[in-house]
Design an enzyme around this catalytic site. Sequence first.
Site, PDB file in Angstrom:
ATOM      1  CG  ASP A 494      -8.048  27.242  -1.794  1.00 14.88           C
ATOM      2  OD1 ASP A 494      -7.263  27.593  -2.674  1.00 14.88           O
ATOM      3  OD2 ASP A 494      -9.277  27.406  -1.875  1.00 14.88           O
TER       4      ASP A 494
HETATM    5  C1  NOJ Z   1      -9.362  27.993  -6.443  1.00 18.08           C
HETATM    6  C2  NOJ Z   1      -7.902  27.865  -6.221  1.00 18.08           C
HETATM    7  O1  NOJ Z   1      -7.199  28.607  -7.182  1.00 18.08           O
HETATM    8  C3  NOJ Z   1      -7.482  26.414  -6.302  1.00 18.08           C
HETATM    9  O2  NOJ Z   1      -6.117  26.309  -6.033  1.00 18.08           O
HETATM   10  C4  NOJ Z   1      -8.290  25.591  -5.348  1.00 18.08           C
HETATM   11  O3  NOJ Z   1      -7.892  24.242  -5.482  1.00 18.08           O
HETATM   12  C5  NOJ Z   1      -9.760  25.752  -5.617  1.00 18.08           C
HETATM   13  N1  NOJ Z   1     -10.098  27.156  -5.543  1.00 18.08           N
HETATM   14  C6  NOJ Z   1     -10.616  24.968  -4.633  1.00 18.08           C
HETATM   15  O4  NOJ Z   1     -10.568  25.507  -3.365  1.00 18.08           O
END
Ligand code: NOJ
Length: 801
Positions: A494
């Site tokens: 993200d």
């Molecule tokens: C942490 C987030 O909670 C998760 O949803 C995401 O896939 C990962 N970071 C990678 O960005």
Amino acid sequence: MEYGYFDDQNREYVITNPKTPVKWINYVGTLAFGGIVDHTGGALICRNDPALNRITKYIPQLPSSSFKGTTLYLRLKEAEGQYRIFSPYFVPTLDAYDRYECRVGLGYTRICHEFAGIRTEATIFMPMSAEQVVRDIRITNTTGDPVCLDVIPVVEYTHPDALKQFTNADWVPQTMQSKALRQPGDEVILIQYPFMNRDRQVNFFTSNWPVSSFETDRARFLGDNEYGTWAQPLALQQPELGDYEALRGDNIAALMHHLDEVHPGETARLITQLGQTGNIVEALPSIERYRDPAQVDAALDELAAFWDVYLGRLQVQTPSASMDRMVNVYNARQCHTTLNWSRYLSLYQLGLGARGIGFRDSSQDAMGIVSSMPGTSKAMIQKLLHVQRRDGSAYHQFNPLSMVASEGDAGEEGEIKYYSDDHLWAVLATCAYLKETGDLTFLDEVIPYYDQDGEDQTIESGTVLDHLWRGLEFTTSHLGQHGLPLAGFADWNDSTNLPPGAESLFTANLYGVALRELIELAWHLDNEALAARLEEDYRAMRDRVNECAWDGEWYVRYFDPRGEPLGSVRCEHGQIYTNGQSWPVLSGFAPPERALCALDAVREHLNTPNGIKLSTPGFNGFDPEKGGVTTYPPGTKENGGIFLHANPWVMIAETMVGRGGQAFEYYDQINPAAKNDVIDEFECEPYAYPQNILADEHPQFGLARNSWLSGTASWCYQAATKYILGIRPTYEGLCIDPCIPTGWDRFQVRRVFRDAVYEIEVLNPDGVSKGVRSVSLDGTPIEGNVAPVLVGTHQIRVVMG
Ligand code: NOJ
């Protein structure tokens, strides 16, 4: 330095030095009531939502030596008017101690301490059938003489609107009030509330002993206009507290108990309770109940019984003691934690409202807990589907108390208001639930879509199956120039936020995995036409991925809006991505030779002794065309850091190509239990997976952060149990398909599946990695490697070869 050890027999990690590199925590209770307890007794407790209904003031950013939320003082009378004051929790008085031990257990923390001849043992937990945090404090005089001892437990409250506490230092203290309710046996219940909530809900703090005095105002307790400190509160220099019922200010609850004479060897038992209720009169029976030591003992037994059942559904015995430790206790427990707290409340995710329950996160968490608590998994899936839009996309997150959903960072920062992957995770979670339980009626359950009309009424509802189809349709109606899914604001990663028009290979492969699940389901439902249509969709996406995304030695990860690849050997930064390689194997899109080549590239370019990096090399400077990932230095988090969540996907992919030794090596190298010996480098709890570890581009290579709340928990558990040990639920029964190191000659698994217990013994006489030669059920050979759905207890013997 050593900070502790595993006590496997008691399923506890024992911290023996309170000065751990960072605070190490445990979780008590659930999101319904509970929170974090740190190893020096501090606690962050909330009810239903840490942002909207927080009870204790715990500020993780304060130094480790600071008071956080709760503590306990003991006071020895040394001469008339002279006291020796110390805390058996070490913080905040920081006295040298004769013994300190913090036992991090399953749903409880027990702090044992000895100082000045006083032994204290405080067990902190939430009874299963109450909404009170109980502290069962046993105090023993180990000296040869009687002692006069005062016991003063203290709680500091926050405003329930946790963010407001930090944004308004006039309104918040003006609203906070406390009252004392003295009871017939001289026990006191201190009641605390913000004025606006006084008729709706109040916090309470009480004990089981007569209280001689109390304090509810922090300034008066610390004294000297708060130049008195938590280490030496001036109020404790006086024989009694001020009996002050605060009508504003920083509210605390401090209770003074005098133990006039504790004889040598004698143990006194103080029980405190911190709770919240809508009506204190109605709460009295429950308060009375947990004043009784026998009831507290029973509640602890009930908690232990819960964990016995929870863990008992899947127990393994392998040649790897550290794998057994994780699978049988710590990883399974962390799956329970993530299911409850999503990415909402930890020492790193501060529960101040920015996140809530994540759609993709909790879908994956639902998969981690499904073998232990299928009903809880289903309840989570129901909530998640409720925040799906009618167009099939999902809101990125929602608040557990209000059920108000939002787009997360996409809403705040992005031109694009959706994440391209969220909705597809629900397919994986739902199918995992169906295979675990066989509960196909769930597919017909009607769940509203999130969209509402101007009168807050649901516009449309659909069955669970409809929700899943809508998800697929959203993906197929949002494709880019190569016919691959548009990346949206982001995909799983993200923090990589490419301009509109970019395409995501991750989402393409996740769509492939979702299709495979639904094809299997369609066949199981005898819907041949549907299966055939889905297979066609699957082949179409598979062909597109292979036509445009193979870079020569590995798969690229994204295409930008100009059609330029990211994750290509041609890129200066982000040349290769781990998920770019593991997911084409998980989706089955990668033909066999490409699958091996891609996984070899992971080993060659991305693996380190501390785990597999998410990508390499890291970006070095902010680039608005790449987004948040370029705000981190190289080697951190998603920017070339070891992002543990992505590691188990490589393990699973390795088992799919039959390389059990490699899969296990990747499993073993990130096992937190093994970090006990390098803890000054790792720093986080050795009994929980962290989210990230700094990688070799960073000078602090090996340093972990963001422990506990990570998809690593669910996926490491799945990688270990379903793929390395290979015990996988299917619609037809329990499949046994191990992929293990060739050096393993046997392992055993006890697995509760539907209404039966399967006691499985796997033998590997020829030292193979994969392949099942024969399976017998209760001594009779069966065809194939799927044990049928049964009732009762059964012995399965599997011979690999
Ligand atoms: C942490 C987030 O909670 C998760 O949803 C995401 O896939 C990962 N970071 C990678 O960005």
